[in-house]
Write a protein that holds these residues in place. Structure first.
Motif, PDB file in Angstrom:
ATOM      1  N   UNK A   1      18.445  37.719  56.043  1.00  0.00           N
ATOM      2  CA  UNK A   1      19.905  37.643  56.145  1.00  0.00           C
ATOM      3  C   UNK A   1      20.598  38.817  55.462  1.00  0.00           C
ATOM      4  N   UNK A   2      19.859  39.874  55.163  1.00  0.00           N
ATOM      5  CA  UNK A   2      20.419  40.997  54.400  1.00  0.00           C
ATOM      6  C   UNK A   2      21.618  41.616  55.104  1.00  0.00           C
ATOM      7  N   UNK A   3      21.483  41.952  56.388  1.00  0.00           N
ATOM      8  CA  UNK A   3      22.602  42.564  57.110  1.00  0.00           C
ATOM      9  C   UNK A   3      23.835  41.673  57.032  1.00  0.00           C
ATOM     10  N   UNK A   4      23.658  40.417  57.306  1.00  0.00           N
ATOM     11  CA  UNK A   4      24.774  39.473  57.312  1.00  0.00           C
ATOM     12  C   UNK A   4      25.391  39.322  55.922  1.00  0.00           C
ATOM     13  N   UNK A   5      24.553  39.281  54.893  1.00  0.00           N
ATOM     14  CA  UNK A   5      25.065  39.108  53.537  1.00  0.00           C
ATOM     15  C   UNK A   5      25.794  40.351  53.049  1.00  0.00           C
ATOM     16  N   UNK A   6      25.314  41.536  53.426  1.00  0.00           N
ATOM     17  CA  UNK A   6      26.036  42.760  53.077  1.00  0.00           C
ATOM     18  C   UNK A   6      27.396  42.756  53.762  1.00  0.00           C
ATOM     19  N   UNK A   7      27.427  42.356  55.022  1.00  0.00           N
ATOM     20  CA  UNK A   7      28.694  42.280  55.753  1.00  0.00           C
ATOM     21  C   UNK A   7      29.679  41.361  55.029  1.00  0.00           C
ATOM     22  N   UNK A   8      29.200  40.195  54.613  1.00  0.00           N
ATOM     23  CA  UNK A   8      30.065  39.248  53.915  1.00  0.00           C
ATOM     24  C   UNK A   8      30.606  39.848  52.627  1.00  0.00           C
ATOM     25  N   UNK A   9      29.722  40.525  51.865  1.00  0.00           N
ATOM     26  CA  UNK A   9      30.140  41.126  50.595  1.00  0.00           C
ATOM     27  C   UNK A   9      31.182  42.220  50.815  1.00  0.00           C
ATOM     28  N   UNK A  10      31.022  43.000  51.868  1.00  0.00           N
ATOM     29  CA  UNK A  10      31.974  44.070  52.160  1.00  0.00           C
ATOM     30  C   UNK A  10      33.352  43.512  52.535  1.00  0.00           C
ATOM     31  N   UNK A  11      33.375  42.315  53.089  1.00  0.00           N
ATOM     32  CA  UNK A  11      34.632  41.707  53.535  1.00  0.00           C
ATOM     33  C   UNK A  11      35.308  40.861  52.466  1.00  0.00           C
ATOM     34  N   UNK A  12      34.562  40.494  51.429  1.00  0.00           N
ATOM     35  CA  UNK A  12      35.113  39.649  50.364  1.00  0.00           C
ATOM     36  C   UNK A  12      36.198  40.374  49.572  1.00  0.00           C
ATOM     37  N   UNK A  13      37.080  39.596  48.971  1.00  0.00           N
ATOM     38  CA  UNK A  13      38.112  40.123  48.066  1.00  0.00           C
ATOM     39  C   UNK A  13      38.897  41.277  48.689  1.00  0.00           C
ATOM     40  N   UNK A  14      39.251  41.091  49.955  1.00  0.00           N
ATOM     41  CA  UNK A  14      40.067  42.083  50.674  1.00  0.00           C
ATOM     42  C   UNK A  14      39.415  43.470  50.697  1.00  0.00           C
ATOM     43  N   UNK A  15      38.095  43.478  50.811  1.00  0.00           N
ATOM     44  CA  UNK A  15      37.385  44.748  50.923  1.00  0.00           C
ATOM     45  C   UNK A  15      37.231  45.499  49.622  1.00  0.00           C
ATOM     46  N   UNK A  16      37.156  44.782  48.502  1.00  0.00           N
ATOM     47  CA  UNK A  16      37.056  45.435  47.193  1.00  0.00           C
ATOM     48  C   UNK A  16      35.818  46.317  47.086  1.00  0.00           C
ATOM     49  N   UNK A  17      34.699  45.846  47.630  1.00  0.00           N
ATOM     50  CA  UNK A  17      33.467  46.635  47.547  1.00  0.00           C
ATOM     51  C   UNK A  17      33.581  47.909  48.388  1.00  0.00           C
ATOM     52  N   UNK A  18      34.170  47.808  49.557  1.00  0.00           N
ATOM     53  CA  UNK A  18      34.360  48.993  50.403  1.00  0.00           C
ATOM     54  C   UNK A  18      35.195  50.028  49.662  1.00  0.00           C
ATOM     55  N   UNK A  19      36.286  49.597  49.054  1.00  0.00           N
ATOM     56  CA  UNK A  19      37.152  50.517  48.305  1.00  0.00           C
ATOM     57  C   UNK A  19      36.393  51.161  47.148  1.00  0.00           C
ATOM     58  N   UNK A  20      35.601  50.352  46.464  1.00  0.00           N
ATOM     59  CA  UNK A  20      34.810  50.867  45.340  1.00  0.00           C
ATOM     60  C   UNK A  20      33.809  51.919  45.818  1.00  0.00           C
ATOM     61  N   UNK A  21      33.137  51.651  46.916  1.00  0.00           N
ATOM     62  CA  UNK A  21      32.141  52.593  47.430  1.00  0.00           C
ATOM     63  C   UNK A  21      32.804  53.886  47.912  1.00  0.00           C
ATOM     64  N   UNK A  22      33.947  53.769  48.549  1.00  0.00           N
ATOM     65  CA  UNK A  22      34.670  54.959  49.013  1.00  0.00           C
ATOM     66  C   UNK A  22      35.144  55.799  47.831  1.00  0.00           C
ATOM     67  N   UNK A  23      35.679  55.146  46.817  1.00  0.00           N
ATOM     68  CA  UNK A  23      36.166  55.872  45.640  1.00  0.00           C
ATOM     69  C   UNK A  23      35.005  56.503  44.868  1.00  0.00           C
ATOM     70  N   UNK A  24      33.888  55.806  44.823  1.00  0.00           N
ATOM     71  CA  UNK A  24      32.691  56.366  44.175  1.00  0.00           C
ATOM     72  C   UNK A  24      32.203  57.595  44.935  1.00  0.00           C
ATOM     73  N   UNK A  25      32.189  57.513  46.255  1.00  0.00           N
ATOM     74  CA  UNK A  25      31.798  58.660  47.091  1.00  0.00           C
ATOM     75  C   UNK A  25      32.727  59.846  46.863  1.00  0.00           C
ATOM     76  N   UNK A  26      34.022  59.581  46.792  1.00  0.00           N
ATOM     77  CA  UNK A  26      34.987  60.659  46.559  1.00  0.00           C
ATOM     78  C   UNK A  26      34.771  61.295  45.194  1.00  0.00           C
TER      79      UNK A  26
END
Length: 214
Positions: free
Chosen positions: A162-187
């Motif tokens: 269920x890794x793909x599905x669980x990563x998807x869920x984590x990326x969508x949680x908290x209004x995309x907080x993880x996505x924002x964190x990863x983008x800011x870390x990349x920058x």
């Protein structure tokens, strides 16, 4: 199942430093880690002209992640008995969608991505990890890299389906907080926006795992 992200990886400075080290070069100009070329090698596995077919570059890219697939297995994928077999499956997997924006059906067990993963792992010498990395090469924004080190860092089960599905869920949680964190870390790391957020997640986890001795 939740994705257990260690507190250290939420430290943006620490995570950015891991990325900088991964994408750094040795004094002779060669990469500190060959995997830093995984996504960008040859212009990327998802570029328009090759996104729906496997190429020799894809197998070289997977080798940069320390997974060497046998030549016979590569030839079986590159020149199958049915030349349209893998193309049909790849065509059914969206090439321009981010995992955070994908529907569950894109990564569910009956999805084209799963069907292709099963087809590749059935090729003698490829196996589940090699198949997953080939798919991550072709769809770097939709399908994350998954290996033993990443599995330990995220406290995943031995048989992890269920890794793909669980990563998807984590990326969508908290209004995309993880996505924002990863983008800011990349920058902050200045490795370039051409590297997907999934790769940022994978590399920081892998580097952190190596520091822990995994």
């Amino acid at each position: 199942m939740t994705l257990n992200i260690p507190a250290a990886l939420w430290d943006r400075q620490y995570a950015a430093d891991l990325l900088r080290r991964y994408w750094s070069s040795r004094p002779d100009g060669t990469p500190a880690y060959t995997g830093s070329h995984f996504e960008r090698l040859g212009g990327g596995g998802d570029r328009r002209e090759v996104r729906n077919r496997f190429t020799a570059e894809d197998f070289i890219a997977v080798a940069t992640l320390s997974v060497t697939l046998p030549a016979r297995a590569a030839l079986q994928v590159l020149a199958p008995h049915d030349p349209h077999h893998y193309t049909r499956l790849l065509t059914a997997i969206p090439a321009e969608i981010e995992l955070a924006d994908a529907d569950e059906e894109h990564v569910a067990e009956d999805s084209p991505a799963w069907t292709l993963w099963r087809a590749l792992r059935e090729v003698h010498g490829i196996g589940p990890v090699g198949a997953g990395k080939l798919l991550a090469r072709k769809r770097p924004r939709l399908l994350p890299v998954h290996d033993a080190v990443v599995k330990k860092v995220f406290a995943r089960p031995t048989s992890d389906l269920t890794f793909w599905s669980d990563v998807r869920t984590q990326l969508r949680n908290d209004k995309g907080a993880l996505v924002s964190h990863l983008e800011e870390t990349r920058n902050l790391s200045e490795i370039g926006n051409g590297i997907s957020v999934l790769r940022v997640l994978d590399v920081t986890a892998w580097m952190h795992g190596k520091e822990l001795g995994h």
